[in-house]
Design an enzyme around this catalytic site. Structure first.
Site, PDB file in Angstrom:
ATOM      1  N   GLY A   9      18.342  13.557  16.910  1.00  0.00           N
ATOM      2  CA  GLY A   9      17.978  13.400  18.127  1.00  0.00           C
ATOM      3  C   GLY A   9      16.744  12.783  18.795  1.00  0.00           C
ATOM      4  O   GLY A   9      16.234  13.221  19.807  1.00  0.00           O
ATOM      5  N   TYR A 155      19.866  30.024  23.719  1.00  0.00           N
ATOM      6  CA  TYR A 155      18.821  29.036  23.053  1.00  0.00           C
ATOM      7  C   TYR A 155      17.771  29.791  22.342  1.00  0.00           C
ATOM      8  O   TYR A 155      17.376  29.403  21.315  1.00  0.00           O
ATOM      9  CB  TYR A 155      18.027  28.538  24.282  1.00  0.00           C
ATOM     10  CG  TYR A 155      17.195  27.375  24.096  1.00  0.00           C
ATOM     11  CD1 TYR A 155      17.384  26.066  23.550  1.00  0.00           C
ATOM     12  CD2 TYR A 155      15.655  27.660  23.882  1.00  0.00           C
ATOM     13  CE1 TYR A 155      16.580  25.251  23.340  1.00  0.00           C
ATOM     14  CE2 TYR A 155      14.766  26.670  23.714  1.00  0.00           C
ATOM     15  CZ  TYR A 155      15.195  25.441  23.641  1.00  0.00           C
ATOM     16  OH  TYR A 155      14.061  24.388  23.240  1.00  0.00           O
TER      17      TYR A 155
HETATM   18  P1  NAD Z   1      15.807  15.922  25.209  1.00  0.00           P
HETATM   19  O1  NAD Z   1      17.073  16.405  25.802  1.00  0.00           O
HETATM   20  O2  NAD Z   1      15.046  14.977  26.033  1.00  0.00           O
HETATM   21  O3  NAD Z   1      16.177  15.225  23.863  1.00  0.00           O
HETATM   22  C1  NAD Z   1      16.941  15.881  22.719  1.00  0.00           C
HETATM   23  C2  NAD Z   1      17.740  14.819  22.167  1.00  0.00           C
HETATM   24  O4  NAD Z   1      18.896  15.260  21.203  1.00  0.00           O
HETATM   25  C3  NAD Z   1      18.526  13.874  23.276  1.00  0.00           C
HETATM   26  O5  NAD Z   1      18.489  12.326  23.019  1.00  0.00           O
HETATM   27  C4  NAD Z   1      20.076  14.118  22.649  1.00  0.00           C
HETATM   28  O6  NAD Z   1      21.045  13.296  22.827  1.00  0.00           O
HETATM   29  C5  NAD Z   1      20.067  14.524  21.240  1.00  0.00           C
HETATM   30  N1  NAD Z   1      21.299  15.218  20.938  1.00  0.00           N
HETATM   31  C6  NAD Z   1      21.726  16.460  21.580  1.00  0.00           C
HETATM   32  N2  NAD Z   1      22.584  16.943  20.792  1.00  0.00           N
HETATM   33  C7  NAD Z   1      22.787  16.166  19.512  1.00  0.00           C
HETATM   34  C8  NAD Z   1      23.635  16.202  18.635  1.00  0.00           C
HETATM   35  N3  NAD Z   1      24.683  17.161  18.340  1.00  0.00           N
HETATM   36  N4  NAD Z   1      23.437  15.239  17.402  1.00  0.00           N
HETATM   37  C9  NAD Z   1      22.398  14.519  17.707  1.00  0.00           C
HETATM   38  N5  NAD Z   1      21.708  14.332  18.697  1.00  0.00           N
HETATM   39  C10 NAD Z   1      21.637  15.293  19.581  1.00  0.00           C
HETATM   40  O7  NAD Z   1      14.986  17.318  24.760  1.00  0.00           O
HETATM   41  P2  NAD Z   1      13.689  17.420  23.992  1.00  0.00           P
HETATM   42  O8  NAD Z   1      12.655  18.176  25.290  1.00  0.00           O
HETATM   43  O9  NAD Z   1      12.915  15.917  23.624  1.00  0.00           O
HETATM   44  O10 NAD Z   1      13.947  18.317  22.958  1.00  0.00           O
HETATM   45  C11 NAD Z   1      13.530  18.146  21.683  1.00  0.00           C
HETATM   46  C12 NAD Z   1      13.792  19.151  20.709  1.00  0.00           C
HETATM   47  O11 NAD Z   1      12.420  19.919  21.000  1.00  0.00           O
HETATM   48  C13 NAD Z   1      14.816  20.221  20.908  1.00  0.00           C
HETATM   49  O12 NAD Z   1      15.093  20.865  19.674  1.00  0.00           O
HETATM   50  C14 NAD Z   1      14.195  21.367  21.856  1.00  0.00           C
HETATM   51  O13 NAD Z   1      15.176  22.566  21.777  1.00  0.00           O
HETATM   52  C15 NAD Z   1      12.828  21.314  21.357  1.00  0.00           C
HETATM   53  N6  NAD Z   1      11.819  21.854  22.563  1.00  0.00           N
HETATM   54  C16 NAD Z   1      11.851  21.478  23.515  1.00  0.00           C
HETATM   55  C17 NAD Z   1      11.002  21.985  24.484  1.00  0.00           C
HETATM   56  C18 NAD Z   1      10.662  21.313  25.946  1.00  0.00           C
HETATM   57  O14 NAD Z   1       9.742  21.898  26.567  1.00  0.00           O
HETATM   58  N7  NAD Z   1      10.911  20.092  26.254  1.00  0.00           N
HETATM   59  C19 NAD Z   1      10.106  23.193  24.325  1.00  0.00           C
HETATM   60  C20 NAD Z   1      10.454  23.694  23.166  1.00  0.00           C
HETATM   61  C21 NAD Z   1      11.491  23.227  22.128  1.00  0.00           C
END
Ligand code: NAD
Length: 247
Positions: A9, A155
């Site tokens: 991702g 989640y």
């Molecule tokens: P985002 O939505 O900006 O990016 C996530 C990416 O994962 C996207 O590009 C999406 O297309 C890709 N994706 C989704 N489903 C997929 C699949 N089945 N196969 C391959 N790729 C897939 O989100 P982010 O904020 O960059 O989050 C990244 C990670 O960090 C996630 O696991 C999220 O849960 C975790 N996270 C984020 C935050 C936050 O505040 N942004 C906080 C805690 C944890």
């Protein structure tokens, strides 16, 4: 031989920041996205930025919740690069809603994409790393997986499971020189958190000791440490990156 990292991702958001940071640290990079459309619309641009840093970068479309697609991706990476030295299980989604109003499919989708994906990729890449007798695996958990969060039954369950899976994989793979750790970000500015309402944002900010949101690069630097030789004796741990959200 250069080291290779797969970041799931990683077309945008935190994953893209991790990919760029690992490229700066000398890793060749595999950008993964859920579909060719996602790669075309934003993953390809991230890949260009990474190639400009002077390392090799390939894009592979695979839905990481699907075991066959993960298998095909891992085989392709082995064919293209020879080794897989770091795996960052970053792909994730949210489908927020209060428990009593949450459709069953929103629960199932989040568990499949955030949790099952970690099983798929850790099993497949773990087998490659076992043969190499070295490797680094870092999982993206969340503060929601540590403390729970209203509106995130699905989640928080998925991220709590990721923390438990990190510990189990660390115990199973440690004797073969493979470390497995997790990071638990708080509120990081990405397309995922852009969806939150102003009310949700200010409630979150009030709880953060540093009184600001995090940047994707601030997650990437901790992941890079866990993927580096400096973290050679750190395994099974979950490091919170939240500006002091909970202490
Ligand atoms: P985002 O939505 O900006 O990016 C996530 C990416 O994962 C996207 O590009 C999406 O297309 C890709 N994706 C989704 N489903 C997929 C699949 N089945 N196969 C391959 N790729 C897939 O989100 P982010 O904020 O960059 O989050 C990244 C990670 O960090 C996630 O696991 C999220 O849960 C975790 N996270 C984020 C935050 C936050 O505040 N942004 C906080 C805690 C944890």
């Amino acid at each position: 031989m250069a080291k290779t990292a797969i970041i799931t991702g990683s077309g945008r958001g935190i994953g893209a920041a991790i990919a760029k940071r690992l490229a700066k640290d000398g890793y060749d990079i595999v950008i993964n996205e859920v579909s060719q459309e996602a790669l075309d619309s934003y993953g390809a641009k991230t890949a260009e930025e990474i190639r400009a840093l002077g390392v090799r970068c390939e894009c592979i479309a695979a839905d990481v919740s699907n075991y066959e697609q993960c298998d095909a991706m891992v085989k392709k990476v082995k064919e293209l690069f020879g080794t897989i030295d770091a795996l960052v299980n970053n792909a994730g989604i949210t489908r927020d809603g209060l428990l009593l109003r949450m459709p069953e499919e929103n629960y199932d989708d989040v568990i499949r994409i955030n949790q099952k994906s970690v099983f798929n990729m850790t099993k497949l890449v773990g087998a490659v790393m076992l043969r190499q007798k070295s490797g680094r695996i870092v999982n993206l958990a969340s503060v929601a997986g540590l403390y729970g969060n209203p509106g995130q039954m699905n989640y928080s369950a998925s991220k709590g499971a990721v923390i438990a899976m990190t510990k189990t994989a660390a115990k199973e793979l440690g004797s073969r020189g493979i470390t497995v750790n997790a990071v638990a970000p708080g509120f990081i500015k990405t397309p995922m958190t852009d969806k939150l309402t102003d009310e949700q944002r200010s409630a979150m900010l009030a709880q953060i000791a540093m009184k600001r949101y995090g940047e994707p690069e601030e997650v990437a630097s901790v992941v890079a440490f866990l993927c580096s030789d400096d973290a050679s004796y750190v395994t099974g741990q979950t490091i919170e990156i939240s500006g002091g959200l909970s202490m």
